[in-house]
Design an enzyme around this catalytic site. Structure first.
Site, mmCIF file in Angstrom:
data_model
loop_
_atom_site.group_PDB
_atom_site.id
_atom_site.type_symbol
_atom_site.label_atom_id
_atom_site.label_comp_id
_atom_site.label_asym_id
_atom_site.label_seq_id
_atom_site.Cartn_x
_atom_site.Cartn_y
_atom_site.Cartn_z
ATOM 1 N N ASN B 218 0.839 -1.186 0.000
ATOM 2 C CA ASN B 218 0.000 0.000 0.000
ATOM 3 C C ASN B 218 0.887 1.253 0.000
ATOM 4 O O ASN B 218 2.078 1.163 0.285
ATOM 5 C CB ASN B 218 -0.897 -0.045 1.244
ATOM 6 C CG ASN B 218 -1.994 1.009 1.185
ATOM 7 O OD1 ASN B 218 -2.311 1.552 0.126
ATOM 8 N ND2 ASN B 218 -2.568 1.318 2.337
ATOM 9 N N ASN B 220 1.415 3.539 2.009
ATOM 10 C CA ASN B 220 2.083 3.920 3.255
ATOM 11 C C ASN B 220 3.122 2.899 3.709
ATOM 12 O O ASN B 220 3.707 3.044 4.770
ATOM 13 C CB ASN B 220 1.037 4.127 4.364
ATOM 14 C CG ASN B 220 0.281 2.846 4.706
ATOM 15 O OD1 ASN B 220 0.369 1.861 3.960
ATOM 16 N ND2 ASN B 220 -0.445 2.846 5.801
ATOM 17 N N LYS B 221 3.359 1.852 2.916
ATOM 18 C CA LYS B 221 4.276 0.796 3.345
ATOM 19 C C LYS B 221 5.728 1.105 2.969
ATOM 20 O O LYS B 221 6.001 2.065 2.258
ATOM 21 C CB LYS B 221 3.847 -0.540 2.737
ATOM 22 C CG LYS B 221 2.497 -1.047 3.260
ATOM 23 C CD LYS B 221 2.510 -1.296 4.759
ATOM 24 C CE LYS B 221 1.261 -2.009 5.261
ATOM 25 N NZ LYS B 221 0.009 -1.274 4.977
ATOM 26 N N THR B 222 6.645 0.248 3.433
ATOM 27 C CA THR B 222 8.078 0.467 3.198
ATOM 28 C C THR B 222 8.369 0.576 1.698
ATOM 29 O O THR B 222 9.119 1.445 1.257
ATOM 30 C CB THR B 222 8.897 -0.661 3.843
ATOM 31 O OG1 THR B 222 8.591 -0.677 5.245
ATOM 32 C CG2 THR B 222 10.386 -0.439 3.652
#
Lengths: 389, 389
Positions: B218, B220-222
């Protein structure tokens, strides 16, 4: 065998005359990125807005609503997800039945099962290649019982919740008599308009007859977002609810994570919506080119015996998403020979989908007499339909 | 009130010292596109391969498998879809129970309900912020009955099918004792590694303990693909099956449409996979930068009373996906005041998720004593963690 080889050769020659000179391999429906695709996608990358943040999802939804004439469009990851949510929102529950054509793509039927409901298969008509509303009416008179709370199958005792017509290859189903059937039998109408963006029924865009309808922007569709779909509706409350449950049903708050019902992670990412915005700008041009290609097929195939190229029904203006040859009844045994020959010389062709009740997971589902769909399945061949042809 | 304002001011000052000078607004976790993103995405547009055709899905899956050490990775539309399929593939059926931490993101719990199963909530431990395997063991001794065919809840009589630990904010759960519990009670282990790409437990990447595990990409992920996720597994048959049922369970054929079971349209589009390939190339650099930021937080917060910055458990090397402040027990009443103050001055912060059984749709689901999760929920604050900070 003489007739066979003669007919097949004439058909392949007809196809070749419709395709660009010197082609090597022609796909069935390939995307065309001739507009602002790169500009908008680059904007996503430059701003970092590829996912849930960014302007393109809102803009794409606005463009879809404007074009289809619906009050609200909600962009989602694909057409299957759109169908799943549309069926949920008309109240489809575990062990309900949902009426669906036997001649459709697997997505329509799978989405019914995601609600825990049972598909109930309906016949098609040759005039539209889609669900036959008159035959459905007669069938429901026979098997259905209408009570104050809704429609029930007398035999299975299950509630029949909804009917999901699919506008096959872009050609609209006869919606007015179908809408009448839905009123008469207290059924919700959910149009699967996955294939019919740009197709109009009596002057109004498909997807406007049901409470909720669905679109698809898969790579093979008239416009594409990579993978994508949308729910469209003229009911603003249902539109809001569709947005809410496709975005995990999170209640807006500056920081708190509170979800008020079971939701889905079905939101279309911003980068895919950016593609969609660029594609929508080109839709009128795409449709004009697709109509010219369809005309070329009609013209070339006029003199070829034993087959006709499918034309939009008289009440419709179709997007001609996939052009379609329909073999005469006496020639249906040649379908696979033609498929083999065309694909062998680099012309992508395909038959209709295997009828749903012939698949192992649906063979025990209820169905009416589907003899027209059975006949059509053996006679349909889709032919190359990309915009740039 | 004097203590309150004093503590809050010190914490906000600490945060400010860790952030770039002159910032106006800092998000919690924003993506970083500093590599080949443009190049690969443009290649998709130039070739027309944005959807189901194209090389990036295969390449992305290969890169994920190599990096995590799993035998097979299957890219899908998002982490929720990955969880849904992983749970299906371990055999989760209607009316089963699945054990899941009360302290998790909604996706873990929703995916259980998509299988028609019932979430059963488990407590967390302060050492990992994730599921407490020892407390779970004691609880199962009390409530579970192990039969030849599996584990059953003595009270509800339902089968307990699986346990889904979630590596909270990227910090690995204590997997060895949890795996022992799973063997002892005949439970399938499905790791929700949505937040832990780049996190290792005793030297081995998270996601390698269960039969199937899941990742998320997503926004907002790393690393991000816009929206995206993956199933990873060391069982090649399960890997093949995961690919098959996430791509509508279509049986390969030159033209025929035959699907041998109910499938899902969960394939990641090629254009999103292209982003993922570029992001994977930068993952080691992202992780190094995230670790430096975590060190900066530890250093700055060492002298601040009443709060600590969470450090990886001793058995783990964490990706520090979201850095986390944990308030001392006596300061938990200041959580919302800190959230308000930080967000007011442009520093995005957020609390942990609302505990699952507090949401209306899960309030009647079974749960153990979750007092640690209840306490942690009141004390956790996530703080800005983007790579470029």
């Amino acid at each position: 065998m003489t007739d066979n080889s003669f007919a097949v050769a004439a058909i392949i020659d007809g196809l070749k005359r419709c395709l660009p000179a010197g082609y090597k391999s022609v796909g069935l429906h390939e995307p065309c990125f001739a507009g602002n695709e790169w500009k908008y996608v680059k904007d996503c990358l430059d701003t970092g807005w590829v996912s849930s943040v960014g302007k393109y999802v809102d803009l794409f939804e606005k463009k879809l609503a404007e074009y289809t004439g619906a009050k609200r469009a909600v962009a989602v990851v694909n057409g299957t997800a759109a169908l799943h949510i549309a069926l949920k929102l008309v109240g489809t529950e575990r062990d309900d039945e949902v009426l669906v054509p036997a001649l459709t793509f697997i997505a329509t039927t799978n989405a019914i099962t995601y609600c825990g409901a049972v598909p109930h298969f309906i016949d098609s008509e040759e005039r539209t290649l889609g669900l036959d509303p008159h035959k459905l009416n007669d069938y429901l008179r026979e098997i259905a019982e209408v009570r104050s709370e809704g429609c029930f199958n007398r035999k299975t005792k299950r509630r029949i919740r909804a009917v999901v017509p699919m506008h096959t290859f872009g050609h609209p189903v006869d919606l007015d008599p179908l809408a009448e059937v839905c009123v008469r039998f207290k059924l919700d109408l959910v149009e699967d308009a996955a294939e019919s963006l740009g197709s109009f029924y009596k002057g109004c865009h498909t997807g406007n007859w049901g409470g909720l309808s669905t679109l698809s922007f898969n790579g093979n569709k008239t416009i594409t977002t990579g993978g994508g779909g949308a729910i469209i509706t003229n009911n603003e409350d249902l539109g809001k609810l569709a947005k809410h449950i496709t975005t995990t049903a999170k209640v807006p708050h500056r920081w708190a994570f509170y979800h008020d019902q079971i939701g889905y992670n079905y939101r279309l990412p911003n980068i895919n919506a950016a593609l969609g915005c660029a594609q929508m700008e080109q839709l009128p041009d795409f449709l004009a080119k697709k109509r010219m290609l369809a005309e070329r097929y009609f013209h070339e195939f006029t003199g070829i015996q034993g087959v006709r190229v499918f034309r939009e029904p008289e009440f419709a203006r179709s997007n001609y998403w996939l052009n379609t040859m329909v073999l005469d009844k006496e020639n249906k045994m040649y379908r696979d020979v033609i498929l083999e020959a065309a694909n062998d010389c680099g012309i992508a062709t395909r038959p209709a989908w295997t009828l749903m009740y012939k698949l192992p997971m649906f063979e025990s589902c209820p169905r009416m007499d589907v003899s027209v769909a059975e006949d059509l399945e053996k006679r349909i061949i889709n032919i190359p339909s990309s915009v740039f042809l």
